[in-house]
Design a protein around this motif. Sequence first.
Motif, PDB file in Angstrom:
ATOM      1  N   GLU A  88      -1.801   4.972   4.680  1.00  0.00           N
ATOM      2  CA  GLU A  88      -2.513   6.243   4.831  1.00  0.00           C
ATOM      3  C   GLU A  88      -2.356   6.790   6.246  1.00  0.00           C
ATOM      4  OE1 GLU A  88      -6.749   8.410   3.903  1.00  0.00           O
ATOM      5  OE2 GLU A  88      -6.279   6.500   2.958  1.00  0.00           O
ATOM      6  N   TYR A 115      -2.873   0.357  -3.976  1.00  0.00           N
ATOM      7  CA  TYR A 115      -2.902  -0.900  -3.223  1.00  0.00           C
ATOM      8  C   TYR A 115      -2.963  -2.045  -4.216  1.00  0.00           C
ATOM      9  CZ  TYR A 115      -4.410  -4.761  -0.287  1.00  0.00           C
ATOM     10  OH  TYR A 115      -4.483  -5.976   0.352  1.00  0.00           O
ATOM     11  N   ASP A 158      -2.928  10.737  -4.075  1.00  0.00           N
ATOM     12  CA  ASP A 158      -3.204   9.459  -4.729  1.00  0.00           C
ATOM     13  C   ASP A 158      -2.915   8.318  -3.760  1.00  0.00           C
ATOM     14  OD1 ASP A 158      -4.019   7.722  -6.721  1.00  0.00           O
ATOM     15  OD2 ASP A 158      -2.408   8.228  -8.118  1.00  0.00           O
ATOM     16  N   ARG A 159      -3.557   7.181  -4.024  1.00  0.00           N
ATOM     17  CA  ARG A 159      -3.391   5.979  -3.210  1.00  0.00           C
ATOM     18  C   ARG A 159      -3.178   4.784  -4.137  1.00  0.00           C
ATOM     19  NH1 ARG A 159      -7.000   9.377  -1.138  1.00  0.00           N
ATOM     20  NH2 ARG A 159      -7.138   9.698   1.109  1.00  0.00           N
ATOM     21  N   GLY A 188       0.859  -1.183   0.000  1.00  0.00           N
ATOM     22  CA  GLY A 188       0.000   0.000   0.000  1.00  0.00           C
ATOM     23  C   GLY A 188       0.889   1.223   0.000  1.00  0.00           C
ATOM     24  N   ILE A 234      -2.747  14.524   0.521  1.00  0.00           N
ATOM     25  CA  ILE A 234      -2.794  13.199  -0.099  1.00  0.00           C
ATOM     26  C   ILE A 234      -3.407  13.370  -1.482  1.00  0.00           C
ATOM     27  CG2 ILE A 234      -3.870  10.916  -0.002  1.00  0.00           C
ATOM     28  CD1 ILE A 234      -3.653  11.110   3.075  1.00  0.00           C
ATOM     29  N   LEU A 258      -2.815  -0.585   2.652  1.00  0.00           N
ATOM     30  CA  LEU A 258      -3.229   0.765   2.275  1.00  0.00           C
ATOM     31  C   LEU A 258      -3.661   1.567   3.497  1.00  0.00           C
ATOM     32  CD1 LEU A 258      -3.660   2.947   0.194  1.00  0.00           C
ATOM     33  CD2 LEU A 258      -5.922   1.981  -0.268  1.00  0.00           C
ATOM     34  N   VAL A 265       0.776   5.748  -0.373  1.00  0.00           N
ATOM     35  CA  VAL A 265       0.010   6.984  -0.436  1.00  0.00           C
ATOM     36  C   VAL A 265       0.965   8.093  -0.864  1.00  0.00           C
ATOM     37  CG1 VAL A 265      -1.287   8.665   0.928  1.00  0.00           C
ATOM     38  CG2 VAL A 265      -1.634   6.223   1.321  1.00  0.00           C
ATOM     39  N   LYS A 266       0.617   8.767  -1.935  1.00  0.00           N
ATOM     40  CA  LYS A 266       1.440   9.867  -2.433  1.00  0.00           C
ATOM     41  C   LYS A 266       0.945  11.182  -1.833  1.00  0.00           C
ATOM     42  CE  LYS A 266       3.037  12.161  -6.655  1.00  0.00           C
ATOM     43  NZ  LYS A 266       2.913  12.197  -8.130  1.00  0.00           N
TER      44      LYS A 266
END
Length: 174
Positions: A164, A37, A34-35, A23, A32, A160, A25-26
């Motif tokens: 996060e 997984y 984008d994510r 996972g 945040i 993910l 997280v950008k």
Amino acid sequence: MNDFIAIDVETANNAPSSICAIGAVKVSGGCIVDRFYELVKPEPEWYYRYFSENVHGIYPEDTADACTFDRVWKHMVSRFGYDAPGGMEHVVFVAHNKAFDEKCLRAAHRVYGMTWPDNTFQCTLSAARRKIPRQLLGRFSLPNVCEFLGIPFYNHHNALADAEACAKIAMTLL
């Protein structure tokens, strides 16, 4: 710190290269953006340890048709827009207990003959230990740090969800 990728992996067994989920997280500009997984087929150490299954709830049948780490890493790099030459060069990674996640990521890169991007890798666990008095928190686990900082957190050991939570801790403490 305003720009980084918070990352978390789950493993199938004790082999660091046995990543079965990743996972990420950008965070860009302190938000945040984008994510990512994906389940990962853990090769060559494909077997699952009962203890690991009980921790993260991922079983061999969940990853039987998943991509291997090399392909999943390429998906993530592309998803986050770092697939141009030198695209990952200045990326800062963050993990809660970076010693574990970095060890696993480096091991998986070695197994697949990939070059590990020797980038800065920050640790929210270390940051929490430095900035939060032990008597206020006790254990510095991801759920405890989130609760102390007022960060909603559910589904511990989902890669993910953990990434996060780590990103939100990093935005608070780093």
